[in-house]
Design an enzyme around this catalytic site. Structure first.
Site, PDB file in Angstrom:
ATOM      1  N   TRP A 102       0.829  -1.217   0.000  1.00 44.24           N
ATOM      2  CA  TRP A 102       0.000   0.000   0.000  1.00 44.24           C
ATOM      3  C   TRP A 102       0.852   1.250   0.000  1.00 44.24           C
ATOM      4  O   TRP A 102       0.512   2.226  -0.668  1.00 44.24           O
ATOM      5  CB  TRP A 102      -1.009  -0.030   1.151  1.00 44.24           C
ATOM      6  CG  TRP A 102      -2.082  -1.049   0.895  1.00 44.24           C
ATOM      7  CD1 TRP A 102      -2.332  -2.172   1.624  1.00 44.24           C
ATOM      8  CD2 TRP A 102      -3.027  -1.077  -0.195  1.00 44.24           C
ATOM      9  NE1 TRP A 102      -3.373  -2.881   1.050  1.00 44.24           N
ATOM     10  CE2 TRP A 102      -3.811  -2.237  -0.050  1.00 44.24           C
ATOM     11  CE3 TRP A 102      -3.275  -0.226  -1.279  1.00 44.24           C
ATOM     12  CZ2 TRP A 102      -4.838  -2.570  -0.956  1.00 44.24           C
ATOM     13  CZ3 TRP A 102      -4.291  -0.551  -2.179  1.00 44.24           C
ATOM     14  CH2 TRP A 102      -5.057  -1.707  -2.005  1.00 44.24           C
ATOM     15  N   ASP A 172      -2.090   6.635   6.308  1.00 46.01           N
ATOM     16  CA  ASP A 172      -3.126   5.761   5.760  1.00 46.01           C
ATOM     17  C   ASP A 172      -3.404   4.719   6.841  1.00 46.01           C
ATOM     18  O   ASP A 172      -2.605   3.815   7.061  1.00 46.01           O
ATOM     19  CB  ASP A 172      -2.614   5.104   4.472  1.00 46.01           C
ATOM     20  CG  ASP A 172      -3.607   4.087   3.903  1.00 46.01           C
ATOM     21  OD1 ASP A 172      -4.666   3.844   4.525  1.00 46.01           O
ATOM     22  OD2 ASP A 172      -3.303   3.532   2.827  1.00 46.01           O
ATOM     23  N   LYS A 196     -12.489  -1.960   5.810  1.00 45.39           N
ATOM     24  CA  LYS A 196     -11.672  -2.882   6.593  1.00 45.39           C
ATOM     25  C   LYS A 196     -12.197  -2.928   8.028  1.00 45.39           C
ATOM     26  O   LYS A 196     -12.652  -3.952   8.494  1.00 45.39           O
ATOM     27  CB  LYS A 196     -10.196  -2.462   6.586  1.00 45.39           C
ATOM     28  CG  LYS A 196      -9.620  -2.111   5.208  1.00 45.39           C
ATOM     29  CD  LYS A 196      -9.513  -3.262   4.269  1.00 45.39           C
ATOM     30  CE  LYS A 196      -9.178  -2.913   2.834  1.00 45.39           C
ATOM     31  NZ  LYS A 196      -7.989  -2.156   2.570  1.00 45.39           N
TER      32      LYS A 196
END
Ligand code: PLP
Length: 360
Positions: A102, A172, A196
């Site tokens: 990511w 993030d 999530k």
């Protein structure tokens, strides 16, 4: 009806009480005669839902007054571009910490808008650890420092908050926000896709400090300009109303549990059960450095990868699903977000022990 134990990395398991309440309120929300999906985002019913969700999130995370909470769309991936668009403030570049798939995506997207200085990386170590801050080479002129505080794929979680002085810290937090208490005041911007650890896909939460609002580059789409959305209570365009409603139910569920301290206690217990088991067997292996192991996403391999398919099939037949690891890491991954009950974790370990006994 049988509910499985769903170890998906996202979209992921949601708290059963939340799903039940949503089902009960599906056709008629609080006597309004409408589903939340059918409401105008500007009507009093939805405005109340939206305001309550924001108030509960602020309470859970202790968000200071000088931060705005935005409910946006586009996912965390859109923020990979929106962050540089809003935060460069005339500066040439930003610092990025490269700790996994990511971060890599955030970096390659940011490169389209600014000079990226990769101030630290664990890529040489196969993304299995979080580089200690004394190895970071930060640029004092950077517009901001960006890091991925929990790498969903590699299972690497920062157990500490980086120090960046006057340079705003951007995180993030998609896959571990709300898993533990958080000192928001240490950050310039926090963002997270909801699917999530918060709620349904389609909602992105952004928490941004006031002084970082109002500097968007001219090319920034209006709906992605933090100032435009802050001034219109995230209603410059139609927000993802149903996702905000479900997220709000999740926030109330967390408050009823006793808040994030209590949630963290449970998360420590759940992750501890899995790692303790992994550490005392030769049959399975956890690739991540002990200090940096994620409480939310736990990748592990079978020493004999020839057994992977059999493992997944046997798990599936026991109602333990979505355990296949990401293709870039291989092996298995158990995502055990807030909504995964301790019993689900115990069922997984019991299955793993049995599989080891039968195949070891
Ligand atoms: C899932 C994930 C993303 C991507 O989220 P989208 O909502 O698909 O854009 C980004 N960062 C992290 C850490 C993630 O776990």
């Amino acid at each position: 009806m049988t509910r499985i134990y769903n170890f998906s990395a996202g979209p992921a398991v949601l708290p059963e009480p939340v799903l039940r309440q949503a089902a009960e309120e599906m056709l008629d929300w609080h006597g309004s005669g409408m589903s939340v999906m059918e409401m105008s985002h500007r009507g009093k019913e939805f405005i109340a839902i939206h305001a309550q969700a924001e108030a509960d999130l602020r309470e859970l995370l202790g968000i200071p007054k000088n931060y705005k909470v935005l409910f946006l769309q586009g996912g965390a991936a859109a923020q990979f571009a929106i962050v540089p668009m809003n935060l460069l403030r005339g500066k040439a570049g930003a610092d990025y910490i490269n700790t996994g798939q990511w971060s890599k995506k955030a970096i390659s997207e940011a490169k389209r808008y600014c000079k990226v200085n990769v101030a630290a990386s664990s890529e040489d170590g196969n993304f299995t650890f979080a580089p200690k801050q004394d190895h970071w080479r930060l640029d004092p002129d950077a517009a901001y420092v960006h890091y991925t505080s929990n790498e969903t794929i590699g299972g690497v979680e920062f157990q500490w908050i980086p120090q960046t002085g006057e340079v705003p810290l951007v995180a993030d937090m998609s896959s571990h926000i709300l898993s533990r208490p958080l000192d928001v005041s240490r950050y310039g911007v926090i963002y997270a896709g909801a699917q999530k650890n918060i709620g349904p896909a389609g909602l992105t939460i952004v928490i941004v400090r006031d002084d970082l609002i109002g500097h968007a580059a001219p090319i920034t789409p209006g709906v992605f300009d933090y100032k435009v959305q802050a001034e219109s209570d995230s209603m410059n365009n139609t927000p993802p109303t149903y996702a905000i409603y479900i997220a709000g139910l999740v926030f109330q569920w967390l408050k009823n549990l006793g808040g994030l301290k209590e949630m963290e206690r449970t998360n420590i217990t759940k992750a501890g059960l899995v790692y303790d088991y992994l550490d005392q067997t030769e049959f399975y292996h956890s690739p991540v450095a002990k200090d940096d192991r994620s409480r939310m996403n736990i990748p592990f391999t079978l020493r004999n990868s020839g057994l992977d398919a059999a493992f997944l099939n046997a798990a599936e037949s026991r109602g333990l699903t979505q355990l296949k690891g990401h293709r870039s890491v291989g092996g298995m991954r158990a995502s055990i977000y807030n909504a995964m009950p301790v019993e689900g974790v115990r069922a997984l370990i019991e299955f793993m022990r049995e599989f080891e006994k039968n195949n070891g």
